[in-house]
Design a protein around this motif. Sequence first.
Motif, PDB file in Angstrom:
ATOM      1  N   THR A 137     -83.660  59.342 -43.296  1.00 39.28           N
ATOM      2  CA  THR A 137     -82.471  59.434 -44.130  1.00 39.28           C
ATOM      3  C   THR A 137     -81.926  58.029 -44.346  1.00 39.28           C
ATOM      4  OG1 THR A 137     -80.327  60.540 -44.375  1.00 39.28           O
ATOM      5  CG2 THR A 137     -80.896  59.808 -42.144  1.00 39.28           C
ATOM      6  N   ARG A 187     -78.314  57.593 -50.206  1.00 40.69           N
ATOM      7  CA  ARG A 187     -79.641  57.948 -50.715  1.00 40.69           C
ATOM      8  C   ARG A 187     -79.481  58.655 -52.062  1.00 40.69           C
ATOM      9  NH1 ARG A 187     -83.851  61.443 -46.961  1.00 40.69           N
ATOM     10  NH2 ARG A 187     -85.737  60.838 -48.055  1.00 40.69           N
ATOM     11  N   ALA A 242     -78.361  69.511 -43.941  1.00 36.68           N
ATOM     12  CA  ALA A 242     -79.437  69.039 -43.040  1.00 36.68           C
ATOM     13  C   ALA A 242     -79.150  67.542 -42.918  1.00 36.68           C
ATOM     14  CB  ALA A 242     -80.807  69.297 -43.629  1.00 36.68           C
ATOM     15  N   ASP A 247     -77.328  70.334 -38.631  1.00 38.75           N
ATOM     16  CA  ASP A 247     -78.770  70.088 -38.552  1.00 38.75           C
ATOM     17  C   ASP A 247     -79.320  70.973 -37.434  1.00 38.75           C
ATOM     18  OD1 ASP A 247     -80.657  67.600 -39.718  1.00 38.75           O
ATOM     19  OD2 ASP A 247     -81.434  68.557 -37.895  1.00 38.75           O
ATOM     20  N   ASN A 262     -83.782  67.008 -49.263  1.00 38.34           N
ATOM     21  CA  ASN A 262     -84.988  66.590 -48.535  1.00 38.34           C
ATOM     22  C   ASN A 262     -85.285  67.408 -47.289  1.00 38.34           C
ATOM     23  OD1 ASN A 262     -85.446  64.336 -50.410  1.00 38.34           O
ATOM     24  ND2 ASN A 262     -83.534  63.582 -49.558  1.00 38.34           N
TER      25      ASN A 262
HETATM   26  C1  LIG Z   1     -85.647  64.306 -44.143  1.00 38.89           C
HETATM   27  S1  LIG Z   1     -84.196  64.761 -43.270  1.00 38.89           S
HETATM   28  C2  LIG Z   1     -83.032  64.813 -44.600  1.00 38.89           C
HETATM   29  C3  LIG Z   1     -81.698  64.198 -44.244  1.00 38.89           C
HETATM   30  C4  LIG Z   1     -80.701  64.087 -45.389  1.00 38.89           C
HETATM   31  N1  LIG Z   1     -80.351  65.368 -45.940  1.00 38.89           N
HETATM   32  C5  LIG Z   1     -81.240  63.185 -46.481  1.00 38.89           C
HETATM   33  O1  LIG Z   1     -81.619  63.666 -47.543  1.00 38.89           O
HETATM   34  O2  LIG Z   1     -81.278  61.972 -46.262  1.00 38.89           O
HETATM   35  C6  LIG Z   1     -84.525  66.490 -42.964  1.00 38.89           C
HETATM   36  C7  LIG Z   1     -83.613  67.098 -41.903  1.00 38.89           C
HETATM   37  O3  LIG Z   1     -83.747  68.521 -41.952  1.00 38.89           O
HETATM   38  C8  LIG Z   1     -83.617  69.030 -40.647  1.00 38.89           C
HETATM   39  N2  LIG Z   1     -84.210  70.380 -40.601  1.00 38.89           N
HETATM   40  C9  LIG Z   1     -85.521  70.735 -40.578  1.00 38.89           C
HETATM   41  N3  LIG Z   1     -85.645  72.076 -40.518  1.00 38.89           N
HETATM   42  C10 LIG Z   1     -84.387  72.576 -40.504  1.00 38.89           C
HETATM   43  C11 LIG Z   1     -83.855  73.900 -40.434  1.00 38.89           C
HETATM   44  N4  LIG Z   1     -84.652  74.964 -40.388  1.00 38.89           N
HETATM   45  N5  LIG Z   1     -82.496  74.036 -40.426  1.00 38.89           N
HETATM   46  C12 LIG Z   1     -81.687  72.953 -40.480  1.00 38.89           C
HETATM   47  N6  LIG Z   1     -82.120  71.685 -40.540  1.00 38.89           N
HETATM   48  C13 LIG Z   1     -83.460  71.493 -40.556  1.00 38.89           C
HETATM   49  C14 LIG Z   1     -84.344  68.010 -39.785  1.00 38.89           C
HETATM   50  O4  LIG Z   1     -83.956  68.084 -38.436  1.00 38.89           O
HETATM   51  C15 LIG Z   1     -83.967  66.692 -40.478  1.00 38.89           C
HETATM   52  O5  LIG Z   1     -82.872  66.077 -39.852  1.00 38.89           O
END
Ligand SMILES: C[S@@+](CC[C@H](N)C(=O)[O-])C[C@H]1O[C@@H](n2cnc3c(N)ncnc32)[C@H](O)[C@@H]1O
Length: 273
Positions: A78, A82, A111, A143, A220
């Motif tokens: 992240t 962004r 998330a 999250d 994401n």
């Molecule tokens: C790539 S990061 C995205 C962070 C932020 N939203 C961004 O776009 O910069 C994905 C996040 O989704 C979370 N995640 C994955 N599966 C999930 C779920 N089933 N429920 C909630 N969060 C989840 C992960 O722990 C991670 O922190």
Amino acid sequence: MSNLVLSQKEFTLFQHYIYEHLGINLGAQKIYLVQARLAKRVKQLGLGSFKEYYDRLTTDTSGEEFAYLSSLISTNVTSFFREAKQWDFLKAYSAALTEHPAKKLRIWSAACSSGEEPYSLAMFLDTHLAQNSAWDIKILATDVSPRVLKAAQTGTYAQKACAGIDPSLLQRYFTYEAQTHSFRIDERLKSMITFREYNLVTGNYALFKEGMFDIIFCRNVMIYFDKPTQEQLVKKFHTLLSKEGYLFIGSSEALTDMKQGFKSKGASIYQKV
Ligand SMILES: C[S@@+](CC[C@H](N)C(=O)[O-])C[C@H]1O[C@@H](n2cnc3c(N)ncnc32)[C@H](O)[C@@H]1O
């Protein structure tokens, strides 16, 4: 231990478990990734095989091993501010809001990873909306991974992570800590955000009130879910959004066949209609 191999049978067990509990669909080619990410944990726990780890995971009623697994499997990448175009949109949106009498604004960063997303929102809205008016702004940041949430709650970031923050915002909202070469977020800004653990796939949506959010950021993460899971999630977001509320997704994601009840505003932003 270094040559611990994840068999096809073991991989299938983890594939099913991860899909059911995290909504993440791991294709056959992810076997080496899963092996690499889990091997360290198997070793740490002093176990002799991935099957032993699977048994430990599925019999652990505390939920702690699941939390650990989710940190290993999902990508937490992240950054502050962004998806630049979405912030341009928010600038125009908040300018329009200032024409209205002040009211409540409720946002969900669904998330939030290590917190860069909700803190960007807090800085942005404080600058563009709250400073000169009586807007009541609250951000819920959730999250599935307790590890990233813990980092988010500390609100302290290495110098490198702050590269995307405008210097004037960095000066206004952070304190530099020379000892650790890091920046600590302002407590007032932090108090706009409530951090909670929440699983978007298996979580209890009855905890939320219909129409309670003006904006939902779910960026994401849907990319890791399969179509039926994405569809269910988008429907839930629709219910939770207020009239004409906005859903922000990642620029590599799209609501292509799931747009029902939304109109596209460009830049991966959708408005509830
Ligand atoms: C790539 S990061 C995205 C962070 C932020 N939203 C961004 O776009 O910069 C994905 C996040 O989704 C979370 N995640 C994955 N599966 C999930 C779920 N089933 N429920 C909630 N969060 C989840 C992960 O722990 C991670 O922190």
